[in-house]
Design an enzyme around this catalytic site. Structure first.
Site, mmCIF file in Angstrom:
data_model
loop_
_atom_site.group_PDB
_atom_site.id
_atom_site.type_symbol
_atom_site.label_atom_id
_atom_site.label_comp_id
_atom_site.label_asym_id
_atom_site.label_seq_id
_atom_site.Cartn_x
_atom_site.Cartn_y
_atom_site.Cartn_z
ATOM 1 N N HIS A 112 -25.672 -44.135 99.769
ATOM 2 C CA HIS A 112 -25.282 -42.721 99.678
ATOM 3 C C HIS A 112 -24.425 -42.509 98.449
ATOM 4 C CE1 HIS A 112 -25.999 -40.885 103.889
ATOM 5 N NE2 HIS A 112 -26.937 -41.742 103.584
ATOM 6 N N TYR B 82 -18.895 -33.436 106.370
ATOM 7 C CA TYR B 82 -17.570 -33.320 106.994
ATOM 8 C C TYR B 82 -17.232 -31.829 107.032
ATOM 9 C CZ TYR B 82 -16.756 -38.375 106.351
ATOM 10 O OH TYR B 82 -16.819 -39.747 106.401
ATOM 11 N N PRO C 59 -10.747 -42.479 112.279
ATOM 12 C CA PRO C 59 -12.045 -42.746 111.670
ATOM 13 C C PRO C 59 -12.467 -41.782 110.558
ATOM 14 C CG PRO C 59 -12.319 -41.783 113.849
ATOM 15 C CD PRO C 59 -10.859 -42.017 113.670
ATOM 16 N N LYS D 82 -12.540 -46.077 107.137
ATOM 17 C CA LYS D 82 -11.898 -47.195 106.444
ATOM 18 C C LYS D 82 -11.750 -48.458 107.294
ATOM 19 C CE LYS D 82 -11.352 -45.498 102.506
ATOM 20 N NZ LYS D 82 -12.522 -45.849 101.744
ATOM 21 N N TYR E 274 -12.581 -42.667 98.910
ATOM 22 C CA TYR E 274 -13.674 -42.821 99.873
ATOM 23 C C TYR E 274 -14.526 -44.039 99.540
ATOM 24 C CZ TYR E 274 -17.075 -41.269 103.372
ATOM 25 O OH TYR E 274 -17.866 -41.189 104.485
#
Ligand code: APR
Ligand code: PHB
Length: 391
Positions: free
Chosen positions: A72, A201, A293, A297, A385
């Protein structure tokens, strides 16, 4: 029984550590309290940072991940019925992530360990770690109804948030830092292709939602719910309706629905145990730290810890220097606190806390506005990220 490194726990931390040590020619024994089927079925997150992907490849444990994992190059942020894509490689100089479930990582590492590696004992419960301050720490454990002792040069507690290894650090030298969030995640698996090709998100006045995936035919999704929610109280259609509301946009995007095959509620907390080492006992992964979550990580931090430990032990063997081993706790904690910071920031930016005021809402929207309009803010998210290179 005797070994160089006694490893407690066969989650990703313990399994990867055993593999790294085996590859370096250092022997270990893994003790796991559960049976193999349980460990291989446990549902967890599934985002591998660039550094984790690289480590699995170097360890020779990435064959199936490279076939079945889904690379991704970004995520989507959704708020105010708008969509914004964060382009990872463009913002980080080429870094990205891989969607490959933690369960699958564990299955691959177990198969490798059983085919070629040190002993991996299932249904072997560590009862206590003794002699942390000595040259020969020991793990007392129970296997097949018998109590036994594993004599080690080093013990690594990879035994998760409820393990026993942590107790080897005396109370007068440990500090615990904790935060419990007043909400949880209702997670589902559904037999339906993902409705978007990247993770979404979403911040919504009704609460957070996350659209993820496990494969081209399986959707994984989450809804923010009150912390004490019973997953059984949510009907399947009710879950899809709520996802629909929280993910709704002003364009033609639609949510694909399908049969829900699993439902569960995950609590959200941050927890750090310092230091991560006492004498010859080391803590790695969830045994030392928990993150909510939202930043995905948890697994990646566990990987960072065991890479740091394995490199330090190899350096000691090859050069006689214990500098890296001495620095283990400080090296890991620096990375851990960066992940705690990022997970906290993502969590509080995207979830609606009970009692949130209109002011709080505006601040969240201003944070999202900043990320979607200032390249420096967006790059900061993308770098955190995708993760930083492991030292
Ligand atoms: N003796 C032997 N094994 C134990 C004991 C014990 N006393 N206590 C716990 N264990 C085992 C658990 O059964 C589990 O398999 O230790 C393992 C710990 O594994 P994880 O919980 O997966 O922790 P870790 O390997 O650190 O992986 C971190 O897991 O919780 C997620 O989000 C987190 O992705 C992250 C990852
Ligand atoms: C998941 O797919 O389970 C997942 C993805 C991203 C997260 C957390 C969980 O931030």
């Amino acid at each position: 029984m005797r070994t160089t490194v006694g490893i407690i726990g066969a989650g990703p931390a313990g399994l990867l550590l055993a593999r790294l040590l085996h590859n370096a020619g250092i022997d270990s024994v893994v003790l796991e309290t559960r049976d193999r089927a349980y460990v291989e079925q446990r549902q967890r997150a599934g985002i591998l940072e660039q550094g984790t992907v690289d480590v699995l490849r170097e360890a020779g444990a990435a064959a199936r991940m490279d076939r079945e994992g889904i690379p991704h190059d970004g995520i989507e942020l959704r708020f105010d019925r708008r969509r914004h894509r964060v382009d990872f490689p463009a913002l980080t100089g080429g870094r990205s992530v891989m969607v490959y479930a933690q369960t699958e990582v564990c299955k691959d590492l177990i198969a490798l360990q059983l085919a070629a590696g040190g002993p991996l004992l299932f249904e072997a419960e560590a009862l206590a770690v003794e002699g942390a301050g000595t040259e020969q720490p020991r793990v007392r454990f129970r296997h097949q109804g018998r109590e036994d002792v594993l004599e080690c040069d080093y013990v690594v507690g990879c035994d998760g948030s409820w393990g026993v290894a942590r107790k080897a650090v005396p109370a007068d030298v440990s500090r615990v830092f904790e935060r419990t969030y007043p909400y949880g995640w209702l997670g589902i698996l559904a037999d339906v292709p993902p409705s978007h090709d990247e993770l979404v998100y979403a911040r919504h006045d009704r609460g957070f939602a996350l659209l993820s995936m496990r494969s081209p035919t399986v959707t994984r999704a989450y809804l923010q719910v009150p912390a004490d929610t019973d997953a059984a109280d949510w009907g399947d259609e009710e879950i899809w309706d709520e996802l629909d509301r929280r993910l709704e946009t002003d364009d033609a995007w639609t949510l694909k629905r399908g049969p829900i095959t699993a439902k569960s509620v995950t609590p959200m907390r941050s927890h750090v145990h310092e230091p991560m080492r006492h004498g010859r006992v080391f803590l790695a992964g969830d045994a030392a730290h928990i993150v909510p979550p939202t930043g995905a990580k948890g697994l990646n931090l566990a990987v960072g810890d065991v890479v740091t430990f394995a490199r330090a032990l190899v350096e000691l063997r090859d050069t006689g220097s214990d500098a890296r081993l001495e620095a283990y706790s400080a090296t890991c904690l620096r990375r851990v606190w960066q992940a705690e910071r990022f997970s906290y920031a993502m969590t509080t930016m995207l979830h609606r806390a009970p009692g949130a005021t209109p002011f709080d809402d505006r601040i969240q929207l201003a944070q999202l506005d900043r990320i979607t309009t200032a390249r420096s803010a967006e790059a900061d998210l993308a770098e955190s990220y995708t993760g930083f290179p492991l030292d």
